[in-house]
Design a protein around this motif. Structure first.
Motif, PDB file in Angstrom:
ATOM      1  N   PRO A  56       0.817  -1.231   0.000  1.00  0.00           N
ATOM      2  CA  PRO A  56       0.000   0.000   0.000  1.00  0.00           C
ATOM      3  C   PRO A  56       0.843   1.270   0.000  1.00  0.00           C
ATOM      4  O   PRO A  56       0.477   2.266  -0.643  1.00  0.00           O
ATOM      5  N   ILE A  57       1.968   1.248   0.701  1.00  0.00           N
ATOM      6  CA  ILE A  57       2.864   2.412   0.698  1.00  0.00           C
ATOM      7  C   ILE A  57       3.434   2.624  -0.691  1.00  0.00           C
ATOM      8  O   ILE A  57       3.505   3.750  -1.200  1.00  0.00           O
ATOM      9  N   LEU A  58       3.833   1.531  -1.331  1.00  0.00           N
ATOM     10  CA  LEU A  58       4.432   1.611  -2.666  1.00  0.00           C
ATOM     11  C   LEU A  58       3.437   2.144  -3.688  1.00  0.00           C
ATOM     12  O   LEU A  58       3.781   3.005  -4.515  1.00  0.00           O
ATOM     13  N   LEU A  59       2.209   1.665  -3.645  1.00  0.00           N
ATOM     14  CA  LEU A  59       1.202   2.137  -4.598  1.00  0.00           C
ATOM     15  C   LEU A  59       0.933   3.630  -4.426  1.00  0.00           C
ATOM     16  O   LEU A  59       0.866   4.381  -5.415  1.00  0.00           O
ATOM     17  N   ALA A  60       0.793   4.077  -3.177  1.00  0.00           N
ATOM     18  CA  ALA A  60       0.572   5.508  -2.937  1.00  0.00           C
ATOM     19  C   ALA A  60       1.788   6.328  -3.358  1.00  0.00           C
ATOM     20  O   ALA A  60       1.644   7.428  -3.905  1.00  0.00           O
ATOM     21  N   ALA A  61       2.989   5.791  -3.123  1.00  0.00           N
ATOM     22  CA  ALA A  61       4.209   6.514  -3.494  1.00  0.00           C
ATOM     23  C   ALA A  61       4.339   6.637  -5.008  1.00  0.00           C
ATOM     24  O   ALA A  61       4.782   7.673  -5.519  1.00  0.00           O
ATOM     25  N   GLY A 101      -4.112   1.109  -3.271  1.00  0.00           N
ATOM     26  CA  GLY A 101      -3.381   0.838  -2.038  1.00  0.00           C
ATOM     27  C   GLY A 101      -4.311   0.664  -0.857  1.00  0.00           C
ATOM     28  O   GLY A 101      -4.092  -0.202   0.007  1.00  0.00           O
ATOM     29  N   GLY A 102      -5.376   1.456  -0.809  1.00  0.00           N
ATOM     30  CA  GLY A 102      -6.374   1.309   0.245  1.00  0.00           C
ATOM     31  C   GLY A 102      -7.089  -0.030   0.156  1.00  0.00           C
ATOM     32  O   GLY A 102      -7.361  -0.678   1.177  1.00  0.00           O
ATOM     33  N   ALA A 103      -7.395  -0.469  -1.072  1.00  0.00           N
ATOM     34  CA  ALA A 103      -8.021  -1.782  -1.256  1.00  0.00           C
ATOM     35  C   ALA A 103      -7.119  -2.888  -0.739  1.00  0.00           C
ATOM     36  O   ALA A 103      -7.587  -3.856  -0.128  1.00  0.00           O
ATOM     37  N   HIS A 104      -5.825  -2.747  -0.965  1.00  0.00           N
ATOM     38  CA  HIS A 104      -4.881  -3.752  -0.464  1.00  0.00           C
ATOM     39  C   HIS A 104      -4.875  -3.781   1.054  1.00  0.00           C
ATOM     40  O   HIS A 104      -4.822  -4.857   1.669  1.00  0.00           O
ATOM     41  N   LEU A 105      -4.939  -2.614   1.679  1.00  0.00           N
ATOM     42  CA  LEU A 105      -4.977  -2.564   3.143  1.00  0.00           C
ATOM     43  C   LEU A 105      -6.166  -3.350   3.696  1.00  0.00           C
ATOM     44  O   LEU A 105      -6.055  -4.056   4.703  1.00  0.00           O
ATOM     45  N   ALA A 106      -7.310  -3.210   3.020  1.00  0.00           N
ATOM     46  CA  ALA A 106      -8.540  -3.819   3.532  1.00  0.00           C
ATOM     47  C   ALA A 106      -8.678  -5.287   3.154  1.00  0.00           C
ATOM     48  O   ALA A 106      -9.243  -6.078   3.920  1.00  0.00           O
ATOM     49  N   LEU A 107      -8.180  -5.667   1.977  1.00  0.00           N
ATOM     50  CA  LEU A 107      -8.475  -6.997   1.445  1.00  0.00           C
ATOM     51  C   LEU A 107      -7.293  -7.957   1.433  1.00  0.00           C
ATOM     52  O   LEU A 107      -7.461  -9.126   1.077  1.00  0.00           O
ATOM     53  N   ALA A 108      -6.113  -7.497   1.798  1.00  0.00           N
ATOM     54  CA  ALA A 108      -4.955  -8.396   1.762  1.00  0.00           C
ATOM     55  C   ALA A 108      -5.068  -9.498   2.803  1.00  0.00           C
ATOM     56  O   ALA A 108      -4.713 -10.649   2.549  1.00  0.00           O
ATOM     57  N   SER A 109      -5.574  -9.145   3.990  1.00  0.00           N
ATOM     58  CA  SER A 109      -5.633 -10.170   5.042  1.00  0.00           C
ATOM     59  C   SER A 109      -6.795 -10.002   6.011  1.00  0.00           C
ATOM     60  O   SER A 109      -7.361 -10.990   6.479  1.00  0.00           O
ATOM     61  N   ILE A 110      -7.193  -8.749   6.326  1.00  0.00           N
ATOM     62  CA  ILE A 110      -8.149  -8.566   7.418  1.00  0.00           C
ATOM     63  C   ILE A 110      -9.607  -8.603   6.971  1.00  0.00           C
ATOM     64  O   ILE A 110     -10.478  -9.041   7.711  1.00  0.00           O
ATOM     65  N   GLY A 111      -9.916  -8.104   5.774  1.00  0.00           N
ATOM     66  CA  GLY A 111     -11.274  -8.154   5.262  1.00  0.00           C
ATOM     67  C   GLY A 111     -12.270  -7.271   5.984  1.00  0.00           C
ATOM     68  O   GLY A 111     -13.468  -7.586   6.047  1.00  0.00           O
ATOM     69  N   LEU A 112     -11.804  -6.167   6.537  1.00  0.00           N
ATOM     70  CA  LEU A 112     -12.700  -5.216   7.186  1.00  0.00           C
ATOM     71  C   LEU A 112     -12.131  -3.813   7.044  1.00  0.00           C
ATOM     72  O   LEU A 112     -10.990  -3.631   6.614  1.00  0.00           O
ATOM     73  N   LEU A 133       1.823  -7.754  -7.139  1.00  0.00           N
ATOM     74  CA  LEU A 133       2.499  -7.976  -8.420  1.00  0.00           C
ATOM     75  C   LEU A 133       2.335  -6.771  -9.332  1.00  0.00           C
ATOM     76  O   LEU A 133       3.294  -6.320  -9.976  1.00  0.00           O
ATOM     77  N   PHE A 134       1.137  -6.200  -9.371  1.00  0.00           N
ATOM     78  CA  PHE A 134       0.883  -5.010 -10.185  1.00  0.00           C
ATOM     79  C   PHE A 134       1.742  -3.835  -9.726  1.00  0.00           C
ATOM     80  O   PHE A 134       2.277  -3.077 -10.552  1.00  0.00           O
ATOM     81  N   ALA A 135       1.884  -3.684  -8.416  1.00  0.00           N
ATOM     82  CA  ALA A 135       2.663  -2.569  -7.882  1.00  0.00           C
ATOM     83  C   ALA A 135       4.117  -2.649  -8.338  1.00  0.00           C
ATOM     84  O   ALA A 135       4.702  -1.651  -8.786  1.00  0.00           O
ATOM     85  N   TRP A 136       4.715  -3.829  -8.242  1.00  0.00           N
ATOM     86  CA  TRP A 136       6.130  -3.959  -8.606  1.00  0.00           C
ATOM     87  C   TRP A 136       6.344  -3.911 -10.118  1.00  0.00           C
ATOM     88  O   TRP A 136       7.371  -3.404 -10.587  1.00  0.00           O
ATOM     89  N   ILE A 137       5.368  -4.394 -10.885  1.00  0.00           N
ATOM     90  CA  ILE A 137       5.461  -4.231 -12.339  1.00  0.00           C
ATOM     91  C   ILE A 137       5.404  -2.755 -12.704  1.00  0.00           C
ATOM     92  O   ILE A 137       6.135  -2.278 -13.592  1.00  0.00           O
ATOM     93  N   SER A 138       4.559  -2.010 -12.013  1.00  0.00           N
ATOM     94  CA  SER A 138       4.458  -0.561 -12.258  1.00  0.00           C
ATOM     95  C   SER A 138       5.784   0.133 -11.977  1.00  0.00           C
ATOM     96  O   SER A 138       6.178   1.057 -12.706  1.00  0.00           O
ATOM     97  N   VAL A 139       6.474  -0.304 -10.931  1.00  0.00           N
ATOM     98  CA  VAL A 139       7.776   0.282 -10.599  1.00  0.00           C
ATOM     99  C   VAL A 139       8.766   0.060 -11.742  1.00  0.00           C
ATOM    100  O   VAL A 139       9.540   0.963 -12.100  1.00  0.00           O
TER     101      VAL A 139
END
Length: 299
Positions: free
Chosen positions: A16-21, A207-218, A150-156
């Motif tokens: 999420p930090i990388l996507l926002a950056a 990045g916000g979607a990753h924060l919510a959906l990567a593991s916690i789901g809330l 994967l999308f984030a690092w490809i974008s980099v």
């Protein structure tokens, strides 16, 4: 084993930090300092949880979150480029506005105070089989990779080419670095700035979607936890270059993973939780000192 777990967590916490950056870096190339990245991350996380629950699709949720961030970015940019609002004041105001609106919607529509739990929220799927986690060092990290990471690092990897070798990238950089030249050439600086801010919102919302959906789901009102400002520090410290910025984000992700591990070991959580933000302060001071030194040498 502990080192492997920390490295695996670092990959997840970096995304999420990388996507926002990435979004902030693109925006900065067009001459806009976007300190409202945190607001778009928070909005993206909120939208992602709702859409994932309603549609049962993580992909639709991620795209909806990115779209919400892009829409907020458009309004933010129009306030700056068309109504001549101060970008710093507008960014701070947007952060408070989005946080307040989400809090109001949580209370009014979901009868919740701070946290939103919804049924059947679909989390991001892992790309590689979990059996890879038995491979030392690399295995646990690979097992945590999902499509958004994967999308984030490809974008980099793609971004240096886009900024240096495409017409869009060159025009974007001219708008930010030489606005008078860009205006004289008729490049449509305001439209380019609007587009860059929409792109920044797209990446931040994802990045916000990753924060919510990567593991916690809330969703929680404090879910972004200032990561938008950490992303801001990352691309400044990386001198607006994609690869160095990504490495700085990876460092912040690693520090975040370390402080979480230290909290589970029984150390004071509030004190340990300040480690990533203390490092942000150190990074900004270092970047400022380096900039002053460069100007002195040039003089």
């Amino acid at each position: 084993m502990i080192v492997d777990q920390i490295l695996a967590s670092s990959i997840v916490l970096t995304t999420p930090i990388l996507l926002a950056a990435i979004g902030g870096l693109i925006n900065r190339q067009a001459g806009i300092v976007n300190i409202a990245l945190d607001a778009k991350m928070l909005a993206g996380a909120f939208v992602a949880v709702i859409v994932s629950s309603v549609t049962g699709s993580w992909l639709v949720a991620v795209l909806a979150a990115a779209g919400s961030g892009a829409l907020i970015g458009l309004f933010f940019s129009l306030a700056i480029t068309r109504m001549r609002a101060d970008m710093i004041v507008a960014g701070l105001g947007l952060n408070f506005l989005i946080a307040g609106l989400i809090g109001f919607v949580l209370s009014w529509s979901f009868n919740s105070s701070g946290t939103l739990r919804m049924p059947d929220v679909q989390l991001l799927p892992k790309i590689f089989p979990q059996s890879l986690s038995s491979v030392p060092v690399i295995g646990p990290m690979a097992a945590q990779i999902e499509p958004v990471t994967l999308f984030a690092w490809i974008s980099v990897l793609v971004l240096p080419f886009v900024l240096s070798d495409t017409r869009f990238g060159l025009r974007l950089r001219a708008t930010g670095n030489a606005p008078q030249v860009a205006h004289a050439m008729g490049l449509g600086s305001k439209s380019l700035q609007d587009m860059s801010t929409v792109i920044a919102g797209f990446f931040s919302g994802m990045g916000g979607a990753h924060l919510a959906l990567a593991s916690i789901g809330l969703f929680n009102e404090g879910l972004s936890a200032g990561r938008g400002f950490i992303a801001l520090a990352a691309f400044y410290f990386g001198r607006n270059r994609p690869i160095p910025t990504a490495l700085v984000c990876l460092l912040f992700g690693f520090l975040d993973a370390v402080q979480i591990r230290m909290q589970t070991a029984g150390l004071p959580p509030k004190l340990i939780g300040t480690i990533p933000y203390f490092m942000v302060l150190v990074a900004l001071c270092w970047a400022g000192w380096r900039s002053v030194r460069a100007r002195e040498r040039a003089a």
